[in-house]
Design a protein around this motif. Structure first.
Motif, PDB file in Angstrom:
ATOM      1  N   ARG A 131       0.798  -1.249   0.170  1.00 47.62           N
ATOM      2  CA  ARG A 131       0.143  -0.029  -0.227  1.00 47.62           C
ATOM      3  C   ARG A 131       0.644   1.265   0.083  1.00 47.62           C
ATOM      4  NH1 ARG A 131      -5.351  -0.844   3.757  1.00 47.62           N
ATOM      5  NH2 ARG A 131      -6.300  -2.573   2.604  1.00 47.62           N
ATOM      6  N   PRO A 134       3.961   3.453  -4.632  1.00 43.33           N
ATOM      7  CA  PRO A 134       3.179   4.125  -5.427  1.00 43.33           C
ATOM      8  C   PRO A 134       2.975   3.244  -6.859  1.00 43.33           C
ATOM      9  CG  PRO A 134       5.632   5.066  -5.688  1.00 43.33           C
ATOM     10  CD  PRO A 134       5.414   3.896  -4.719  1.00 43.33           C
ATOM     11  N   LEU A 135       1.798   2.451  -6.706  1.00 39.63           N
ATOM     12  CA  LEU A 135       1.590   1.488  -8.095  1.00 39.63           C
ATOM     13  C   LEU A 135       1.176   2.082  -9.113  1.00 39.63           C
ATOM     14  CD1 LEU A 135       0.050  -1.350  -6.036  1.00 39.63           C
ATOM     15  CD2 LEU A 135       2.372  -1.218  -6.838  1.00 39.63           C
ATOM     16  N   ALA A 136       0.521   3.457  -9.016  1.00 43.80           N
ATOM     17  CA  ALA A 136       0.062   4.001 -10.124  1.00 43.80           C
ATOM     18  C   ALA A 136       1.298   4.353 -11.148  1.00 43.80           C
ATOM     19  CB  ALA A 136      -0.691   5.349  -9.999  1.00 43.80           C
ATOM     20  N   ALA A 137       2.316   4.710 -10.735  1.00 45.66           N
ATOM     21  CA  ALA A 137       3.502   5.004 -11.631  1.00 45.66           C
ATOM     22  C   ALA A 137       4.151   3.745 -12.025  1.00 45.66           C
ATOM     23  CB  ALA A 137       4.653   5.830 -10.810  1.00 45.66           C
ATOM     24  N   GLY A 139       2.639   0.963 -12.096  1.00 46.26           N
ATOM     25  CA  GLY A 139       1.602   0.075 -13.387  1.00 46.26           C
ATOM     26  C   GLY A 139       1.767   0.831 -14.737  1.00 46.26           C
ATOM     27  N   SER A 140       1.847   2.164 -14.853  1.00 43.77           N
ATOM     28  CA  SER A 140       1.960   3.085 -16.127  1.00 43.77           C
ATOM     29  C   SER A 140       3.283   2.530 -16.804  1.00 43.77           C
ATOM     30  CB  SER A 140       1.635   4.354 -16.100  1.00 43.77           C
ATOM     31  OG  SER A 140       2.797   4.782 -15.077  1.00 43.77           O
ATOM     32  N   LEU A 143       2.787  -1.425 -17.708  1.00 42.61           N
ATOM     33  CA  LEU A 143       1.700  -1.879 -18.662  1.00 42.61           C
ATOM     34  C   LEU A 143       1.911  -1.966 -20.116  1.00 42.61           C
ATOM     35  CD1 LEU A 143      -1.390  -2.566 -18.362  1.00 42.61           C
ATOM     36  CD2 LEU A 143      -1.894  -0.210 -18.686  1.00 42.61           C
TER      37      LEU A 143
END
Length: 158
Positions: A131, A134-137, A139-140, A143
């Motif tokens: 948690r 920073p999974l958003a960075a 993941g982008s 991906l």
């Protein structure tokens, strides 16, 4: 009154009826009625009343005392049964606990509860760590690599 002979029993029915019709006096004697609770009624009083009263009649106080005694006896029987049921349930629960403990030892070896606690603590720490990332960075960034690998596989199959 006409007396007739009963052929089946061998005695004179008319004389029996005459005896039954005679006035009968029943001397019950002096009876002290209880004023306290049923537990305080002396046994001698109820025995005296039972001896002196006709067989088909009991005073209300004696009948209530007998019902009370019967109810107390039934209550004691039910308490005994309930105690046995409680003991049986305790034995069943204890057997289930021993089975669960033996099963845990068979699956995890020595100190199974400590190993389970360590596994739960490790999963808690891993969840907190994931948690915090920073999974958003991430993941982008990952991906497009995943999509290109899937496209290469699809081209190689066709």
């Amino acid at each position: 009154m006409h007396e007739r002979e009963d052929m089946t029993s061998g005695f004179n029915v008319g004389s029996l009826n005459g005896e039954l019709l005679k006035a009968q006096s029943v001397d019950a004697g002096p009876i002290d009625l209880p004023t306290g609770t049923f537990d305080e009624v002396p046994q001698e009083i109820t025995e005296e009343v039972e001896r002196s009263a006709p067989l088909d009649y009991l005073p209300a106080s004696v009948e209530m005392h007998l019902r009370y005694s019967d109810t107390r006896a039934e209550l004691e029987i039910l308490r005994g049964r309930l105690e046995r049921i409680k003991d049986d349930v305790a034995g069943i629960v204890k057997a289930r606990m021993e089975w669960a403990d033996a099963s845990a030892h068979a699956q995890l070896g020595d100190y199974p509860w400590a190993k389970l606690a360590a596994a739960m603590a490790a999963s808690f720490v891993a969840t907190k760590a994931l948690r915090a990332l920073p999974l958003a960075a991430a993941g982008s960034a990952v991906l497009p690599l995943i999509i290109s690998a899937m496209q290469r596989k699809a081209r190689s199959r066709s």
